[in-house]
Write a protein that holds these residues in place. Structure first.
Motif, PDB file in Angstrom:
ATOM      1  N   TYR A 139      34.768 112.002  22.268  1.00 30.60           N
ATOM      2  CA  TYR A 139      36.215 111.959  22.480  1.00 30.60           C
ATOM      3  C   TYR A 139      36.633 112.931  23.579  1.00 30.60           C
ATOM      4  N   CYS A 142      35.700 111.551  26.999  1.00 28.45           N
ATOM      5  CA  CYS A 142      36.554 110.430  27.406  1.00 28.45           C
ATOM      6  C   CYS A 142      37.956 110.891  27.792  1.00 28.45           C
ATOM      7  N   VAL A 143      38.484 111.887  27.092  1.00 30.37           N
ATOM      8  CA  VAL A 143      39.870 112.301  27.315  1.00 30.37           C
ATOM      9  C   VAL A 143      39.976 113.357  28.400  1.00 30.37           C
ATOM     10  N   ARG A 144      39.159 114.411  28.310  1.00 34.88           N
ATOM     11  CA  ARG A 144      39.318 115.539  29.228  1.00 34.88           C
ATOM     12  C   ARG A 144      38.640 115.323  30.576  1.00 34.88           C
ATOM     13  N   HIS A 147      39.431 111.060  31.614  1.00 37.26           N
ATOM     14  CA  HIS A 147      40.884 110.792  31.626  1.00 37.26           C
ATOM     15  C   HIS A 147      41.198 109.352  31.210  1.00 37.26           C
ATOM     16  N   LYS A 149      42.762 108.547  28.402  1.00 36.22           N
ATOM     17  CA  LYS A 149      43.912 108.474  27.499  1.00 36.22           C
ATOM     18  C   LYS A 149      44.954 107.517  28.079  1.00 36.22           C
ATOM     19  N   PHE A 228      42.515 106.320  21.669  1.00 34.18           N
ATOM     20  CA  PHE A 228      42.891 106.645  23.046  1.00 34.18           C
ATOM     21  C   PHE A 228      44.268 106.123  23.473  1.00 34.18           C
TER      22      PHE A 228
END
Length: 304
Positions: A139, A142-144, A147, A149, A228
């Motif tokens: 996670y 994928c998010v930080r 990107h 999100k 997400f």
């Protein structure tokens, strides 16, 4: 002598006809048993909530029990349903095309005996199926770092490559004669031309099988959307219906505590209606690929 041969041939023909009739009847009954749960779901989705709770799933629907309340609640916001359908359909079409293309391309390369590192790469792909980095690191990446999100790529990338599909593709393409590629090379074709113009046309059963597997995965995916996506305009159909069902369940709890009429919140029939809404389009896809699906899956399994 001739009469005996004719009698034997006639008896054999009758035996074949009898076996065919028996096989058709048995397979037909089995098909009806497979369709029976879907029939119950459709009937239950049109049944009044109180009757459904009191009498269970009816086999033969009664006119006095028919209710459209579940579908009215599910389709209360038709624009949101249409938008969820468009998002899910777009992601399914694009994701299936890219996933099948990548899986078959990887399987073709690893099936080539003239590729010196094919065993090492095969072990690397297989090794990734044994261990996972865990939900939290995945996670965060994928998010930080990626990107993803509230990005459409969050719905595409996690399911884009399947090692299982790649193994099926590799096993299938290993059965394609190497002489086809060799003769094409002698005629001046490069690897990409061989893959697109020769290998893919010979792999229609494989492509149909992988396309069905992948399309089902994309169509039924709600987990990545939950992780997400917070933008309601990007909700997939499955996640949208799940949120709606959660809201209906909350309404049911409130109804029980406040003494509101129980049939005003048709939770059970609403679940069935959501199943019909979500599975209808993808079920219609199966008859078009069924004849390829059986052949492709069997060949891949035997060669593996």
């Amino acid at each position: 002598m001739k009469m005996e041969v004719q009698e034997k041939h006639l008896k054999t023909s009758r035996d074949v006809i009898a076996v065919n009739i028996l096989g058709t009847v048995v397979i037909g009954l089995f098909a009806l048993l497979c369709l029976f749960p879907f029939y119950l779901i459709i009937v239950a989705s049109f049944t009044n909530e109180n009757d459904l709770i009191r009498n269970g799933f009816p086999i033969i629907p009664q006119l006095k029990s028919i209710s459209l309340e579940a579908y009215k609640l599910c389709l209360k916001k038709p624009d949101d349903i249409v938008n969820a359908y468009l998002v899910t359909g777009g992601v399914t079409i694009v994701g299936t095309f890219l996933s099948v293309f990548i899986s078959t391309m990887t399987g073709y390369v690893l099936s080539r005996r003239d590729f010196p590192w094919r065993n090492k790469f095969s072990f690397f792909f297989f090794f990734t199926t044994l261990f996972s980095g865990g939900l939290v690191p995945w996670y965060l990446i994928c998010v930080r770092y990626l990107h993803l999100k509230n990005s459409i790529f969050a719905l595409l990338l996690p399911l884009l490559f399947s090692v299982w599909n790649m193994i099926i593709a590799k096993s299938f393409m290993a059965g394609v004669p190497a002489s086809i590629s060799e003769s094409a090379m002698l005629d001046g074709a490069n690897d990409m031309q061989i893959y697109i113009k020769l290998i893919l046309p010979l792999s229609k059963p494989l492509i149909a099988t992988l396309a069905l597997f992948t399309a089902l995965s994309y169509w039924n995916d709600w987990y990545n959307c939950m992780l997400f996506i917070t933008n309601e305009n990007m909700f997939t159909l499955q996640y949208y219906l799940q949120r709606m069902l959660g809201s209906a369940e909350a309404m049911r709890i409130v109804a029980e505590k406040t003494g509101m009429a129980m049939d005003s919140v048709p939770l059970s029939s609403m679940q069935m209606a959501m199943t019909v809404i979500a599975t209808g389009p993808i079920i219609l896809l199966y008859p078009f690929v069924q004849r390829y699906f059986v052949k492709g899956l069997t060949i891949g399994a035997v060669k593996g």
